[in-house]
Design a protein around this motif. Structure first.
Motif, PDB file in Angstrom:
ATOM      1  N   SER A 206      56.984  65.639   0.410  1.00 36.23           N
ATOM      2  CA  SER A 206      57.932  66.422  -0.450  1.00 36.23           C
ATOM      3  C   SER A 206      57.326  67.732  -0.301  1.00 36.23           C
ATOM      4  CB  SER A 206      58.271  65.981  -1.649  1.00 36.23           C
ATOM      5  OG  SER A 206      58.935  66.799  -2.300  1.00 36.23           O
ATOM      6  N   ALA A 207      56.095  67.940  -0.572  1.00 39.42           N
ATOM      7  CA  ALA A 207      55.440  69.231  -0.462  1.00 39.42           C
ATOM      8  C   ALA A 207      55.401  69.981   0.936  1.00 39.42           C
ATOM      9  CB  ALA A 207      53.992  69.111  -1.031  1.00 39.42           C
ATOM     10  N   VAL A 208      55.015  69.102   1.777  1.00 36.40           N
ATOM     11  CA  VAL A 208      54.957  69.514   3.418  1.00 36.40           C
ATOM     12  C   VAL A 208      56.444  69.907   3.798  1.00 36.40           C
ATOM     13  CG1 VAL A 208      54.406  68.788   5.577  1.00 36.40           C
ATOM     14  CG2 VAL A 208      52.976  68.278   3.799  1.00 36.40           C
ATOM     15  N   MET A 209      57.264  69.191   3.442  1.00 38.99           N
ATOM     16  CA  MET A 209      58.810  69.641   3.899  1.00 38.99           C
ATOM     17  C   MET A 209      59.111  70.793   3.254  1.00 38.99           C
ATOM     18  SD  MET A 209      59.870  67.841   6.346  1.00 38.99           S
ATOM     19  CE  MET A 209      61.518  68.326   6.261  1.00 38.99           C
ATOM     20  N   GLY A 210      59.015  71.036   1.877  1.00 45.34           N
ATOM     21  CA  GLY A 210      59.222  72.216   1.131  1.00 45.34           C
ATOM     22  C   GLY A 210      58.421  73.558   1.726  1.00 45.34           C
ATOM     23  N   ILE A 211      57.423  73.305   2.001  1.00 49.39           N
ATOM     24  CA  ILE A 211      56.500  74.570   2.524  1.00 49.39           C
ATOM     25  C   ILE A 211      57.122  74.869   3.979  1.00 49.39           C
ATOM     26  CG2 ILE A 211      54.371  75.376   3.165  1.00 49.39           C
ATOM     27  CD1 ILE A 211      53.266  73.573   0.758  1.00 49.39           C
ATOM     28  N   THR A 212      57.357  73.761   4.793  1.00 50.72           N
ATOM     29  CA  THR A 212      57.960  73.970   6.118  1.00 50.72           C
ATOM     30  C   THR A 212      59.140  74.674   5.927  1.00 50.72           C
ATOM     31  OG1 THR A 212      56.619  72.098   6.702  1.00 50.72           O
ATOM     32  CG2 THR A 212      58.402  73.018   8.286  1.00 50.72           C
ATOM     33  N   LEU A 213      60.127  74.317   4.866  1.00 48.66           N
ATOM     34  CA  LEU A 213      61.313  74.631   5.099  1.00 48.66           C
ATOM     35  C   LEU A 213      61.247  76.218   4.616  1.00 48.66           C
ATOM     36  CD1 LEU A 213      63.649  71.985   3.647  1.00 48.66           C
ATOM     37  CD2 LEU A 213      63.709  73.113   5.927  1.00 48.66           C
ATOM     38  N   VAL A 214      60.564  76.726   3.562  1.00 45.37           N
ATOM     39  CA  VAL A 214      60.250  78.018   3.046  1.00 45.37           C
ATOM     40  C   VAL A 214      59.581  79.038   4.236  1.00 45.37           C
ATOM     41  CG1 VAL A 214      59.003  79.356   1.604  1.00 45.37           C
ATOM     42  CG2 VAL A 214      60.234  77.206   0.602  1.00 45.37           C
ATOM     43  N   ILE A 215      58.671  78.348   4.955  1.00 43.93           N
ATOM     44  CA  ILE A 215      58.048  79.283   5.943  1.00 43.93           C
ATOM     45  C   ILE A 215      58.979  79.428   7.027  1.00 43.93           C
ATOM     46  CG2 ILE A 215      56.273  79.452   7.566  1.00 43.93           C
ATOM     47  CD1 ILE A 215      54.389  77.972   5.502  1.00 43.93           C
ATOM     48  N   ALA A 216      59.661  78.482   7.502  1.00 46.88           N
ATOM     49  CA  ALA A 216      60.505  78.514   8.914  1.00 46.88           C
ATOM     50  C   ALA A 216      61.768  79.463   8.455  1.00 46.88           C
ATOM     51  CB  ALA A 216      61.118  77.236   9.127  1.00 46.88           C
ATOM     52  N   ASN A 217      62.125  79.595   7.338  1.00 50.05           N
ATOM     53  CA  ASN A 217      63.572  80.304   6.818  1.00 50.05           C
ATOM     54  C   ASN A 217      63.090  81.450   6.114  1.00 50.05           C
ATOM     55  OD1 ASN A 217      65.348  78.261   8.180  1.00 50.05           O
ATOM     56  ND2 ASN A 217      64.604  76.831   6.567  1.00 50.05           N
TER      57      ASN A 217
END
Length: 61
Positions: free
Chosen positions: A47-58
């Motif tokens: 959950s942390a990795v996906m959240g950080i990925t979505l914030v950085i990518a968008n």
């Protein structure tokens, strides 16, 4: 829209960590079984990795 999903996933991870904290040296009742604890940790990590990925990518900039 997806940046907010990322923030929500990060908030869920923080809530999971707060819920799993030991109280008076005893783990939470649902974490006493080893496999449940491992699945819980893996879910929090994902959950942390996906959240950080979505914030950085968008990010807007």
């Amino acid at each position: 829209m997806t940046i907010w999903v990322g923030f929500i996933l990060i908030a869920v991870t923080v809530a999971m960590l707060a819920l799993a904290r030991p109280k008076d040296g005893n783990p939470a009742a649902f974490l006493k079984l080893w496999i449940v604890g491992q699945i819980y940790i893996l879910t929090a990590l994902a959950s942390a990795v996906m959240g950080i990925t979505l914030v950085i990518a968008n990010r807007p900039f």
